[in-house]
Design a protein around this motif. Structure first.
Motif, PDB file in Angstrom:
ATOM      1  N   ASN A   1      -7.352  -7.147   7.726  1.00  0.00           N
ATOM      2  CA  ASN A   1      -6.780  -5.815   8.174  1.00  0.00           C
ATOM      3  C   ASN A   1      -5.839  -5.526   6.938  1.00  0.00           C
ATOM      4  O   ASN A   1      -5.606  -6.356   5.679  1.00  0.00           O
ATOM      5  N   LEU A   2      -5.415  -4.513   7.330  1.00  0.00           N
ATOM      6  CA  LEU A   2      -4.506  -4.175   5.814  1.00  0.00           C
ATOM      7  C   LEU A   2      -3.262  -5.300   5.807  1.00  0.00           C
ATOM      8  O   LEU A   2      -2.132  -5.227   4.931  1.00  0.00           O
ATOM      9  N   ASN A   3      -2.693  -5.264   7.325  1.00  0.00           N
ATOM     10  CA  ASN A   3      -1.671  -6.784   6.949  1.00  0.00           C
ATOM     11  C   ASN A   3      -2.004  -7.827   6.579  1.00  0.00           C
ATOM     12  O   ASN A   3      -0.946  -8.156   5.769  1.00  0.00           O
ATOM     13  N   THR A   4      -3.069  -8.497   6.272  1.00  0.00           N
ATOM     14  CA  THR A   4      -3.532  -9.010   5.934  1.00  0.00           C
ATOM     15  C   THR A   4      -3.044  -8.842   3.928  1.00  0.00           C
ATOM     16  O   THR A   4      -3.049  -9.868   3.209  1.00  0.00           O
ATOM     17  N   TYR A   5      -4.154  -7.908   3.460  1.00  0.00           N
ATOM     18  CA  TYR A   5      -4.074  -7.848   2.403  1.00  0.00           C
ATOM     19  C   TYR A   5      -2.536  -7.488   1.619  1.00  0.00           C
ATOM     20  O   TYR A   5      -2.194  -7.885   0.809  1.00  0.00           O
ATOM     21  N   ILE A   6      -2.440  -7.173   2.602  1.00  0.00           N
ATOM     22  CA  ILE A   6      -0.521  -5.904   2.076  1.00  0.00           C
ATOM     23  C   ILE A   6       0.406  -7.013   2.182  1.00  0.00           C
ATOM     24  O   ILE A   6       1.303  -7.265   0.661  1.00  0.00           O
ATOM     25  N   SER A   7       0.497  -8.071   3.780  1.00  0.00           N
ATOM     26  CA  SER A   7       2.073  -8.888   3.747  1.00  0.00           C
ATOM     27  C   SER A   7       1.462  -9.615   3.691  1.00  0.00           C
ATOM     28  O   SER A   7       2.800 -10.584   3.096  1.00  0.00           O
ATOM     29  N   GLU A   8       0.126 -10.525   2.924  1.00  0.00           N
ATOM     30  CA  GLU A   8       0.333 -11.804   2.747  1.00  0.00           C
ATOM     31  C   GLU A   8      -0.440 -12.003   1.881  1.00  0.00           C
ATOM     32  O   GLU A   8       0.119 -12.681   0.577  1.00  0.00           O
ATOM     33  N   PHE A   9      -1.516 -11.072   0.647  1.00  0.00           N
ATOM     34  CA  PHE A   9      -2.152 -11.411  -0.241  1.00  0.00           C
ATOM     35  C   PHE A   9      -1.421 -11.348  -1.349  1.00  0.00           C
ATOM     36  O   PHE A   9      -1.211 -11.595  -2.303  1.00  0.00           O
ATOM     37  N   MET A  10      -0.648  -9.587  -1.392  1.00  0.00           N
ATOM     38  CA  MET A  10      -0.220  -8.816  -2.446  1.00  0.00           C
ATOM     39  C   MET A  10       1.060  -9.562  -3.249  1.00  0.00           C
ATOM     40  O   MET A  10       0.733 -10.102  -4.051  1.00  0.00           O
ATOM     41  N   PRO A  11       1.808 -10.045  -2.207  1.00  0.00           N
ATOM     42  CA  PRO A  11       3.226 -10.966  -2.744  1.00  0.00           C
ATOM     43  C   PRO A  11       2.778 -12.139  -2.979  1.00  0.00           C
ATOM     44  O   PRO A  11       3.296 -12.415  -4.260  1.00  0.00           O
ATOM     45  N   GLN A  12       1.944 -12.639  -2.618  1.00  0.00           N
ATOM     46  CA  GLN A  12       1.122 -14.164  -3.183  1.00  0.00           C
ATOM     47  C   GLN A  12       0.921 -14.353  -4.652  1.00  0.00           C
ATOM     48  O   GLN A  12       1.267 -15.133  -5.259  1.00  0.00           O
ATOM     49  N   PHE A  13      -0.058 -13.267  -4.688  1.00  0.00           N
ATOM     50  CA  PHE A  13      -0.573 -13.253  -6.175  1.00  0.00           C
ATOM     51  C   PHE A  13       0.320 -12.527  -7.105  1.00  0.00           C
ATOM     52  O   PHE A  13       0.490 -12.792  -8.840  1.00  0.00           O
TER      53      PHE A  13
END
Length: 396
Positions: free
Chosen positions: A145-157
């Motif tokens: 969901n939005l949390n997955t992409y915004i809070s997890e993936f974005m910082p990592q990449f």
């Protein structure tokens, strides 16, 4: 004229007419063969015709679904850009550009033609270019969901990009849902090193987005009634039931302009003898006809948070258990909306400037529909040039 001369004259004319008919028949046969070959290639071997994804890149990281691309510097001194020649700048800007795509689309949209490629244009203008390729989510990813992409993936990449680039400051470029990811991350993280943000066709006030906006206004009224009178909640549904396959996204995108979609194939039939036209049609089709799935969790969040509840119009975004406030965004901001975009109109994008905390913001209303503002025939001279010039002053 005696009978022999008359006979000879008639025979000569018959031979000439026969030769002319043979030549015409050969031309018609040759054109038919070319048209049949082009039609066969277009509909059965389209992948061999497409011109997209020719700019060289290196995959810096691959987690099995998502890949991080780094586009290699150009070796050419000049590149063609829609009939013109662009000098490749030797000076490199300090702040890299990170392309944050939406879901459902193939990454070919950013590198569509050799002479109409956003990533190649940015490289020629002196920018380091990275792209987060979200991959092709399947059923096992439907809870994303939005949390997955915004809070997890974005910082990592973004952390990986900074390590590779050797700088902290970044420019984020978000088109459509990619703009939602970009704004959500910037507001929630309060990342002080997001130097610039470019937003393209992202719905901020979804209820102001033309006919689609009016539809969601009505859905909002019905949703409010349901909340007051029942215990039903969309976010209580198993997201697997809302997983949207790629073919459904193709259909939905084309239904935004059904007449245009039909006329595109009608024009193809009329132009089957023109190899260049067929190749260009196949290249565009590689993007338009091959979209990928939306995870059910994203469908839940976007449908409720962005479109029905229209949270972004108030400058807020619910991301998991947290609320992001766009007022926390301090980066320089450039926002685009397309003059013929029926999905996300100018009235849906323009309010963003009054919601962010940036003291440096700009809105531009440019030619093109939802795809055209990013990669259409007028994009290089309008959106790309304006963006590159705007960023050059803010990327030192």
């Amino acid at each position: 004229m005696n009978i022999n001369d008359l006979t000879q004259n008639i025979r000569q004319r018959v031979r000439e007419q026969t030769a002319t008919l043979n030549q015409s028949s050969q031309r018609v046969r040759a054109r038919a063969e070319v048209a049949l070959t082009n039609a066969s290639d277009r509909f059965f071997r389209a992948d061999k015709l497409t011109l997209a994804d020719q700019t060289l890149f290196r995959v810096l990281f691959d987690d099995g679904l998502i890949k991080l691309r780094y586009y290699l510097p150009l070796n050419e001194e000049r590149i063609p850009v829609d009939g013109e020649t662009l000098q490749v700048e030797k000076r490199r800007h300090r702040v890299p550009v990170v392309i944050v795509p939406p879901l459902a689309v193939k990454m070919s949209i950013y590198d569509l033609f050799p002479d109409r490629s956003l990533v190649k244009y940015l490289l020629a203008r002196g920018y380091e270019v990275y792209l987060i390729d979200w991959g092709v989510p399947g059923r096992k990813h439907t809870h994303f969901n939005l949390n997955t992409y915004i809070s997890e993936f974005m910082p990592q990449f973004l952390q990986r990009i900074r390590a590779h680039a050797g700088v902290e400051d970044l420019t984020l470029h978000g088109w459509s849902l990619g703009g939602v990811f970009t704004l959500g991350y910037s507001a929630l993280s309060r990342d002080p090193h997001i130097r610039n943000i470019v937003i393209v066709g992202t719905p901020i006030d979804g209820h102001a987005s033309g006919a689609i906006g009016k539809m969601y206004q009505q859905l909002a009224k019905q949703a409010n009634w349901v909340r007051k009178n029942t215990s039903f909640r969309v976010h209580n549904i198993n997201p697997n039931w809302l997983h949207t396959p790629g073919w459904a996204n193709v259909l939905a995108f084309k239904m935004l302009s059904p007449v245009g979609s039909i006329m595109g194939y009608w024009d193809l039939l009329k132009q089957l003898g023109d190899r260049e036209y067929v190749v260009n049609h196949a290249t565009n089709g590689a993007f338009l006809d091959n979209m990928v799935a939306y995870p059910g969790g994203i469908v839940q969040d976007m449908l409720i948070r962005v479109w029905i509840d229209n949270d972004l119009a108030d400058g807020l975004m619910t991301i998991g258990e947290q609320t992001a406030d766009l007022l926390q965004i301090k980066a320089s901001l450039l926002a685009f909306a397309g003059k013929s975009d029926t999905m996300v109109t100018a009235d849906a994008v323009r309010p963003l400037l009054g919601l962010v905390g940036s003291s440096d913001s700009r809105f531009e209303h440019i030619s093109g529909g939802h795809m055209g503002i990013l990669a259409g025939s007028k994009a290089p001279k309008e959106a790309w040039r304006l963006m590159a010039n705007w960023l050059s002053e803010r990327s030192a």
